[in-house]
Design a protein around this motif. Structure first.
Motif, PDB file in Angstrom:
ATOM      1  N   TYR A  25       0.821  -1.212   0.000  1.00  0.00           N
ATOM      2  CA  TYR A  25       0.000   0.000   0.000  1.00  0.00           C
ATOM      3  C   TYR A  25       0.854   1.260   0.000  1.00  0.00           C
ATOM      4  O   TYR A  25       0.498   2.254  -0.625  1.00  0.00           O
ATOM      5  N   GLU A  26       1.970   1.219   0.672  1.00  0.00           N
ATOM      6  CA  GLU A  26       2.860   2.385   0.707  1.00  0.00           C
ATOM      7  C   GLU A  26       3.500   2.632  -0.663  1.00  0.00           C
ATOM      8  O   GLU A  26       3.690   3.771  -1.062  1.00  0.00           O
ATOM      9  N   ALA A  27       3.838   1.577  -1.374  1.00  0.00           N
ATOM     10  CA  ALA A  27       4.497   1.698  -2.677  1.00  0.00           C
ATOM     11  C   ALA A  27       3.562   2.312  -3.715  1.00  0.00           C
ATOM     12  O   ALA A  27       3.988   3.077  -4.573  1.00  0.00           O
ATOM     13  N   LYS A  28       2.296   1.943  -3.690  1.00  0.00           N
ATOM     14  CA  LYS A  28       1.229   2.517  -4.515  1.00  0.00           C
ATOM     15  C   LYS A  28       1.310   2.237  -6.006  1.00  0.00           C
ATOM     16  O   LYS A  28       0.304   2.038  -6.647  1.00  0.00           O
ATOM     17  N   PHE A  29       2.464   2.235  -6.618  1.00  0.00           N
ATOM     18  CA  PHE A  29       2.560   2.148  -8.072  1.00  0.00           C
ATOM     19  C   PHE A  29       3.666   1.179  -8.454  1.00  0.00           C
ATOM     20  O   PHE A  29       4.818   1.346  -8.058  1.00  0.00           O
ATOM     21  N   GLY A  30       3.304   0.136  -9.186  1.00  0.00           N
ATOM     22  CA  GLY A  30       4.299  -0.845  -9.575  1.00  0.00           C
ATOM     23  C   GLY A  30       3.877  -1.630 -10.800  1.00  0.00           C
ATOM     24  O   GLY A  30       2.830  -1.375 -11.394  1.00  0.00           O
ATOM     25  N   LEU A  31       4.679  -2.577 -11.165  1.00  0.00           N
ATOM     26  CA  LEU A  31       4.478  -3.374 -12.365  1.00  0.00           C
ATOM     27  C   LEU A  31       4.288  -4.834 -11.995  1.00  0.00           C
ATOM     28  O   LEU A  31       5.143  -5.428 -11.338  1.00  0.00           O
ATOM     29  N   PHE A  32       3.153  -5.404 -12.393  1.00  0.00           N
ATOM     30  CA  PHE A  32       2.905  -6.838 -12.237  1.00  0.00           C
ATOM     31  C   PHE A  32       3.107  -7.489 -13.597  1.00  0.00           C
ATOM     32  O   PHE A  32       2.496  -7.070 -14.582  1.00  0.00           O
ATOM     33  N   ALA A  86      14.031  -8.315 -20.075  1.00  0.00           N
ATOM     34  CA  ALA A  86      14.077  -7.912 -18.671  1.00  0.00           C
ATOM     35  C   ALA A  86      14.581  -6.477 -18.507  1.00  0.00           C
ATOM     36  O   ALA A  86      14.050  -5.713 -17.703  1.00  0.00           O
ATOM     37  N   HIS A  87      15.594  -6.103 -19.268  1.00  0.00           N
ATOM     38  CA  HIS A  87      16.147  -4.753 -19.132  1.00  0.00           C
ATOM     39  C   HIS A  87      15.133  -3.690 -19.564  1.00  0.00           C
ATOM     40  O   HIS A  87      15.015  -2.654 -18.916  1.00  0.00           O
ATOM     41  N   ALA A  88      14.385  -3.962 -20.622  1.00  0.00           N
ATOM     42  CA  ALA A  88      13.363  -3.002 -21.070  1.00  0.00           C
ATOM     43  C   ALA A  88      12.266  -2.870 -20.018  1.00  0.00           C
ATOM     44  O   ALA A  88      11.786  -1.764 -19.750  1.00  0.00           O
ATOM     45  N   MET A  89      11.863  -3.996 -19.410  1.00  0.00           N
ATOM     46  CA  MET A  89      10.813  -3.946 -18.384  1.00  0.00           C
ATOM     47  C   MET A  89      11.286  -3.167 -17.161  1.00  0.00           C
ATOM     48  O   MET A  89      10.558  -2.331 -16.623  1.00  0.00           O
ATOM     49  N   ALA A  90      12.505  -3.433 -16.713  1.00  0.00           N
ATOM     50  CA  ALA A  90      13.044  -2.737 -15.541  1.00  0.00           C
ATOM     51  C   ALA A  90      13.215  -1.243 -15.828  1.00  0.00           C
ATOM     52  O   ALA A  90      12.904  -0.399 -14.982  1.00  0.00           O
ATOM     53  N   GLN A  91      13.664  -0.934 -17.021  1.00  0.00           N
ATOM     54  CA  GLN A  91      13.858   0.469 -17.398  1.00  0.00           C
ATOM     55  C   GLN A  91      12.511   1.198 -17.470  1.00  0.00           C
ATOM     56  O   GLN A  91      12.377   2.318 -16.983  1.00  0.00           O
ATOM     57  N   LEU A  92      11.512   0.544 -18.052  1.00  0.00           N
ATOM     58  CA  LEU A  92      10.165   1.125 -18.109  1.00  0.00           C
ATOM     59  C   LEU A  92       9.648   1.422 -16.708  1.00  0.00           C
ATOM     60  O   LEU A  92       9.145   2.506 -16.439  1.00  0.00           O
ATOM     61  N   ALA A  93       9.790   0.451 -15.815  1.00  0.00           N
ATOM     62  CA  ALA A  93       9.308   0.623 -14.442  1.00  0.00           C
ATOM     63  C   ALA A  93      10.006   1.797 -13.756  1.00  0.00           C
ATOM     64  O   ALA A  93       9.363   2.631 -13.114  1.00  0.00           O
ATOM     65  N   MET A  94      11.313   1.864 -13.906  1.00  0.00           N
ATOM     66  CA  MET A  94      12.081   2.929 -13.256  1.00  0.00           C
ATOM     67  C   MET A  94      11.707   4.302 -13.828  1.00  0.00           C
ATOM     68  O   MET A  94      11.439   5.239 -13.087  1.00  0.00           O
ATOM     69  N   ASP A 120      20.341  -3.445 -11.879  1.00  0.00           N
ATOM     70  CA  ASP A 120      21.064  -2.521 -12.765  1.00  0.00           C
ATOM     71  C   ASP A 120      20.382  -1.161 -12.837  1.00  0.00           C
ATOM     72  O   ASP A 120      21.040  -0.151 -13.064  1.00  0.00           O
ATOM     73  N   GLN A 121      19.071  -1.121 -12.641  1.00  0.00           N
ATOM     74  CA  GLN A 121      18.313   0.136 -12.655  1.00  0.00           C
ATOM     75  C   GLN A 121      18.323   0.811 -11.290  1.00  0.00           C
ATOM     76  O   GLN A 121      17.712   1.853 -11.108  1.00  0.00           O
ATOM     77  N   GLY A 122      18.978   0.182 -10.321  1.00  0.00           N
ATOM     78  CA  GLY A 122      19.071   0.776  -8.994  1.00  0.00           C
ATOM     79  C   GLY A 122      18.007   0.289  -8.034  1.00  0.00           C
ATOM     80  O   GLY A 122      17.902   0.770  -6.915  1.00  0.00           O
ATOM     81  N   ASP A 123      17.192  -0.687  -8.442  1.00  0.00           N
ATOM     82  CA  ASP A 123      16.129  -1.222  -7.591  1.00  0.00           C
ATOM     83  C   ASP A 123      16.679  -2.417  -6.820  1.00  0.00           C
ATOM     84  O   ASP A 123      16.714  -3.521  -7.320  1.00  0.00           O
ATOM     85  N   ARG A 124      17.142  -2.191  -5.617  1.00  0.00           N
ATOM     86  CA  ARG A 124      17.761  -3.253  -4.839  1.00  0.00           C
ATOM     87  C   ARG A 124      16.809  -3.911  -3.839  1.00  0.00           C
ATOM     88  O   ARG A 124      17.099  -4.971  -3.328  1.00  0.00           O
ATOM     89  N   LYS A 125      15.672  -3.272  -3.552  1.00  0.00           N
ATOM     90  CA  LYS A 125      14.805  -3.799  -2.507  1.00  0.00           C
ATOM     91  C   LYS A 125      13.424  -4.210  -2.973  1.00  0.00           C
ATOM     92  O   LYS A 125      12.756  -4.941  -2.275  1.00  0.00           O
ATOM     93  N   SER A 126      12.969  -3.726  -4.110  1.00  0.00           N
ATOM     94  CA  SER A 126      11.548  -3.878  -4.381  1.00  0.00           C
ATOM     95  C   SER A 126      11.186  -4.818  -5.530  1.00  0.00           C
ATOM     96  O   SER A 126      10.113  -4.737  -6.070  1.00  0.00           O
ATOM     97  N   THR A 127      12.082  -5.729  -5.878  1.00  0.00           N
ATOM     98  CA  THR A 127      11.716  -6.744  -6.865  1.00  0.00           C
ATOM     99  C   THR A 127      11.033  -7.870  -6.110  1.00  0.00           C
ATOM    100  O   THR A 127      11.590  -8.437  -5.192  1.00  0.00           O
ATOM    101  N   ARG A 128       9.804  -8.182  -6.485  1.00  0.00           N
ATOM    102  CA  ARG A 128       9.042  -9.244  -5.833  1.00  0.00           C
ATOM    103  C   ARG A 128       8.898 -10.395  -6.808  1.00  0.00           C
ATOM    104  O   ARG A 128       8.506 -10.201  -7.954  1.00  0.00           O
ATOM    105  N   LEU A 129       9.210 -11.572  -6.353  1.00  0.00           N
ATOM    106  CA  LEU A 129       9.118 -12.761  -7.185  1.00  0.00           C
ATOM    107  C   LEU A 129       8.115 -13.703  -6.538  1.00  0.00           C
ATOM    108  O   LEU A 129       8.338 -14.194  -5.443  1.00  0.00           O
ATOM    109  N   ASN A 130       6.986 -13.915  -7.198  1.00  0.00           N
ATOM    110  CA  ASN A 130       5.902 -14.707  -6.623  1.00  0.00           C
ATOM    111  C   ASN A 130       5.721 -16.026  -7.334  1.00  0.00           C
ATOM    112  O   ASN A 130       5.865 -16.117  -8.534  1.00  0.00           O
TER     113      ASN A 130
END
Length: 158
Positions: A32-39, A79-87, A136-146
Motif C-alpha cells: 500500500y505504501e508503494a502505490k505504483f508498480g508493475l505486475f 528484462a532490461h526493457a521492463m526494468a527500465q520502463l518501471a524505473m 542494474d536500474q538501482g532497484d535493490r529492494k523492491s523486486t518481488r518474485l511470486n
C-alpha cells in the motif's frame, strides 16, 4: 517471526507507539505504501495469447499443455526493457509471477524439468534476468518474485 512497523502516532501525552505486525501484514503495508508498480504475468499461457487460467478454464489436458514448453522461447521477454520502463515511469516495485497455476517455472530449478531453463528454445533463467535488470536500474529492494501454490494439474476435473 514478527516484524515491527513503527506506527508513529502521538497520543494526548505525546508518546510514540509501535506494535508488532505479522510478516503478511508488513508485506501488505509495504504494498500500500508503494502505490505504483508493475505486475508481470508471463509463462506458457502467453503462447496461447490468453490468460493464465487457460489450461484450467479451457480444460486442456496436462500432457497436451506441457507440449507448449517445446515451443517456449521467451524471445520477447526483455528484462532490461521492463526494468527500465518501471524505473522511468516512477514505479516502486516490479512483481513477476515466477510459477503460475500451470506449474511452469521461469527459473532454473532442479526440482522439475518443467521450466524455462530446460525449455529447448529458451534455455534462460528469466527470474535471474529480471532480478539483475532491476538491480542494474538501482532497484535493490523492491523486486518481488511470486510463485503460485495452486497446481491445476492436480485439481479435480468437472
Amino acid at each position: 517471526m514478527l516484524v515491527r512497523i513503527e506506527n508513529m502516532t502521538t497520543d494526548a501525552n505525546a508518546r510514540t507507539h509501535s506494535s508488532p505486525v505479522s510478516p503478511l501484514a508488513a508485506a501488505v503495508h509495504r504494498f500500500y505504501e508503494a502505490k505504483f508498480g508493475l505486475f508481470i504475468h508471463y509463462g506458457l499461457y502467453s503462447l496461447l495469447g490468453r490468460h493464465e487460467w487457460v489450461q484450467f478454464k479451457e480444460r486442456i489436458h496436462v500432457a497436451e499443455y506441457a507440449k507448449l514448453a517445446d515451443d517456449f522461447s521467451a524471445e520477447q521477454f526483455d528484462a532490461h526493457a521492463m526494468a527500465q520502463l518501471a524505473m522511468h515511469a516512477g514505479m516502486r516495485y516490479v512483481n513477476l509471477t515466477t510459477r503460475h497455476h500451470d506449474s511452469f517455472c521461469l527459473w532454473d530449478t532442479e526440482t522439475t524439468d518443467f521450466n524455462s531453463a530446460k525449455a529447448p528454445h529458451c534455455r534462460r533463467d528469466l527470474v535471474a534476468e529480471l532480478a539483475e535488470a532491476c538491480r542494474d536500474q538501482g532497484d535493490r529492494k523492491s523486486t518481488r518474485l511470486n510463485s503460485s501454490h495452486t497446481d491445476i494439474s492436480r485439481m479435480p476435473s468437472s
